[in-house]
Enzyme design. Structure first.
Site, short mmCIF file in Angstrom:
data_model
loop_
_atom_site.label_atom_id
_atom_site.label_comp_id
_atom_site.label_asym_id
_atom_site.label_seq_id
_atom_site.Cartn_x
_atom_site.Cartn_y
_atom_site.Cartn_z
N SER A 137 0.84 -1.19 0.00
CA SER A 137 0.00 0.00 0.00
C SER A 137 0.88 1.25 0.00
O SER A 137 1.84 1.33 -0.79
CB SER A 137 -0.94 -0.07 1.22
OG SER A 137 -1.94 0.90 1.16
N ASP A 162 -8.38 -5.35 -6.26
CA ASP A 162 -7.95 -4.30 -5.32
C ASP A 162 -7.90 -2.96 -6.05
O ASP A 162 -7.32 -2.85 -7.14
CB ASP A 162 -6.57 -4.67 -4.78
CG ASP A 162 -6.02 -3.66 -3.77
OD1 ASP A 162 -6.76 -2.76 -3.36
OD2 ASP A 162 -4.83 -3.80 -3.41
N HIS A 191 -7.60 -5.65 -0.46
CA HIS A 191 -6.36 -4.88 -0.35
C HIS A 191 -5.42 -5.44 0.73
O HIS A 191 -4.24 -5.10 0.75
CB HIS A 191 -6.71 -3.42 -0.02
CG HIS A 191 -5.52 -2.52 0.05
ND1 HIS A 191 -4.61 -2.40 -0.98
CD2 HIS A 191 -5.07 -1.69 1.04
CE1 HIS A 191 -3.66 -1.53 -0.63
NE2 HIS A 191 -3.91 -1.09 0.59
#
Lengths: 510, 510
Positions: free
Chosen positions: A301, A357, A411
């Site tokens: 991320s 995602d 995610h």
């Protein structure tokens, strides 16, 4: 048409690295690492497919979704496998480490995925996961935003000593701009730090692991954020220059990476300063001992974005050091010039992307987009661009995962690691010998099918850390003094003279 | 005008109990238990006040809310008090037990609240709380809906052995009607019971406690529900007859209390059958030994409703047994005839009501009511009526509690126990010597002011009960065989001959 496929960014320039940081003996390595049935998909096909994904916002039903007849045998096996190892055997990869680190851009070893590479990827992913697992999210804790353990305990507490690395330094970050939820904040006044968050660590392979993997490997693991949807809303879509050319990167990422303030305790130097100083020190130390050294930077991320900034700076600063970035669910970071410069400097980037995602589509696509905004979006799409090789994962490929809409689940880094563990190739179903503990997927989300009976979001402290004292009162015990963040031990090491580094003892006898 | 006040239900007939179940020596007791400054508020005032509350839906700003200048000294004391006892000393109340149990309808000992009574109330409240704390809510557990511990371990596991009682039986309930969320259901197929929930227990005082409180006390504690807002939506507002007269009670409550089915394992007999059989057995056993015996029935929320049904049945069935109901946040249960019959049979009921809690207003007032519906609602108000004495508590009275809208927090039993612990009288502020651990309030809600730094909803298992096995896999361990619900040990005791009861050994030498 299989949607789970290996694509490299369609804007990438042809493979002619200007700097070869790996000095590899490619011919010899290919002999071992090439898969007999490896294939090179047509470039035009890949581009068309990639555009089609964008047009359909990647919500086209996958043909593989139909394969998802829930496999009860697999589940029964899962239950019976409670006493099997969770990792593949550690094989000696010292002869092939350059290719595994991407010297040939992972050509021929991604599809099908070479088992040696898979094992190394999972290892780096576990380092990235550690930055979440040890983070103090308790906003009532005076140590909110720090690591719950000191660096000497981190891997032991998380069961990661088996990976054969030693943490040498913690990294702290702050930001000069308001980024709601990018950084965690304590509710209490007398906190360890009002401004800084623990944002990652530097670690180095111990002697045994170094022998197995053929070089002294320095790892930097960057922590991501819990709520990417929220930080996305605050994207300023503003690009700041980096380096000496035309390269530009997203303002918020660069702010986290490079902000510092004399009035803070943990960020009198920026995350950038801290990490580069440590890496330079380690590289110098091991090179002077005559060892081969590599730098592997990982993150999930936001952590994947920071990893790329870190790689860029390291490549600019340290010549001839093999640098690889292994990122999971990372957003786009910079413009085409940024990508080109990374490529020219020989930084090797392998991005893992779950196609369901949304974060890797950022900045460039908004949630709840309608197609009429597509023109505007393609504009952004061409400004922010991805870097390096990509391996696409598909939630539908795993019989253990629910396929319903679940943004946090899609995610989650543990979802990524599960899918990588089960990934063989675009052509084959989920790997039946996948060894990683499936239960880990639900640590912080609700992605596992109910039949597995794994509670969702189960990774939690007993009574949120409260304990009942001898008088029958529930209190939050004081943190072990060893685990209280200390800016002196981390930051006040201004001497660059490379006397015996403090971490050396633990490296010699880990 | 102080809003926190002691009111008895304005529909109650004058105090002339037809049955005196307590045989008390009132004069002697008053000499000790009367408070010098006790007062008897004007009846008309109380009625007007009560109606005014209904008209304003109890959201009129309290004059005491202005007193809520957050008391930092109190908090500092709180932190320093981590090593003080959590309960008042156990005083010998054997001479006064009848009055404490309500033989005089708690006249003169509620306002101000007599410390002996407060201590007993908290004791019974803790038994009611135990039915929540030990309940298995894990819908992925095959034992969802059961108690996590067997009855011999229950008090030890919850730190309640100090109360001096021994559990003699668990009670299970089912329902023939669909009551979403009234009962918990396992998601898994091979569950311990598809139909039944653990709904409470019967316990009896041990010899030492019996000496202290002046009689052998049989306690029945009934479990409530987690989501009263939801069960309320399903109220059918249908009254079913109970007993031999005009008494009627809410259909859903009676269904839980009296449903049984031959096809089940735990409810071949109803909760009613189970509890009455156990209570009759215990009463007979101890009376034959020449002991004085009392029955105290307690419960929170739905549990308070079941307590009243249980008291009604016990009073009908067992003559001359002092029966008291101590309920917390309980809804209305039946019609006026039901109330009158309870009164005539000498059942003594003390209801604790937090004035911000909506559940005690049910059935009869709906959430989000507008005043135009008031006429319709007063109709229901006169159908369902409360029973017995009431002590009103006020969230604003405690400097530890947030006052913002928080329905689960206002209704939480731990909030009730905290407010009772701090209650002195309608005229005085929160008791500074309150001893109960404040942290308990936040076990399952978010009611404590942030300055206390107690996490909200902190009562949780480490990793939701998952443990990492020696192979590094996270698994849910099998439940201790002793703690697996066994319908044979609880239910198959059909013999009514009162040979040596199985619990007797533990009573003789607890």
């Amino acid at each position: 048409m299989a949607l789970s496929t290996v694509t490299r960014n369609h804007l990438m320039v042809p493979h002619q690295p200007i700097t070869n940081r790996f000095n590899m003996v490619q011919a010899q390595q290919h002999a071992v690492l090439d898969h007999p049935k490896s294939k090179t998909p047509n470039r035009a096909t890949r581009l068309a497919e990639s555009l089609s994904h964008v047009l359909h916002l990647n919500n086209v039903p996958s043909s593989r979704a139909n394969h998802k007849n829930f496999n009860l045998d697999l589940l029964r096996d899962h239950e019976q496998n409670h006493s099997t190892p969770t990792m593949s055997p550690r094989e000696n990869i010292s002869e092939k480490w350059r290719e595994i680190q991407g010297c040939s851009d992972w050509e021929n070893i991604l599809d099908p995925l070479h088992p040696w590479l898979r094992r190394e990827i999972v290892k780096y992913g576990e380092f990235a996961q550690a930055t979440y697992d040890a983070f103090d999210y308790d906003s009532f804790s005076e140590y909110c935003g720090s690591c719950r353990y000191n660096r000497n305990k981190l891997f032991e507490k998380l069961g990661l000593t088996r990976n054969g690395y030693v943490v040498t330094r913690y990294i702290y970050a702050m930001s000069h701009i308001e980024l709601p939820r990018w950084l965690e904040r304590s509710h209490v006044a007398d906190t360890w730090s009002k401004d800084s968050n623990w944002i990652g660590f530097v670690a180095v392979s111990d002697d045994e692991e170094t022998r197995r993997i053929g070089r002294r490997d320095i790892v930097v693991a960057w922590r991501g954020t819990v709520a990417p949807c929220e930080w996305y809303e605050d994207f300023q879509r503003k690009l700041d220059p980096i380096g000496h050319g035309d390269a530009k990167v997203e303002h918020g990422f660069l702010s986290i990476y490079s902000s510092k303030s004399e009035t803070t305790r943990y960020n009198r130097s920026s995350a950038s300063d801290q990490v580069m100083k440590e890496v330079i020190k380690l590289v110098k130390f091991y090179k002077e001992k005559g060892e081969e050294v590599s730098l592997t930077i990982t993150g999930h991320s936001l952590g994947g974005a920071l990893a790329l900034l870190n790689a860029y700076e390291a490549a600019l600063t340290i010549p001839n050091l093999p640098i690889s970035v292994i990122s999971f669910g990372a957003p786009r970071v910079g413009n085409i010039a940024f990508k080109d410069e990374l490529h020219q400097m020989g930084v090797k980037t392998l991005r893992f992307v779950v196609k369901q995602d949304w974060v890797p589509k950022m900045p460039g696509l908004l949630f709840n987009e309608s197609l009429k905004m597509f023109d505007e979006l393609t504009g952004l799409e061409w400004v922010y661009t991805h870097v390096g090789a990509e391996l696409k994962l598909d939630v539908h490929s795993s019989p253990y995962l629910k396929s319903g809409m679940n943004l946090p689940g899609f995610h989650s880094l543990e979802t990524y690691l599960h899918l990588i563990d089960g990934y063989l190739s675009t052509e084959t179903p989920f790997r039946s010998e996948a060894r990683r503990d499936v239960a880990l997927v639900n640590k912080s989300c609700d992605m596992l099918v109910d039949e597995l009976r794994i509670p969702h979001c189960w990774y939690q402290l007993a009574n949120k850390g409260m304990v009942c004292n001898t008088h029958g009162r529930w209190v939050k015990p004081k943190r072990d003094p060893d685990d209280i963040p200390s800016h002196t031990s981390e930051v006040c090491n201004h001497d660059f003279g490379f006397e015996m580094p403090t971490y050396r003892m633990s490296l010699v006898s880990p």
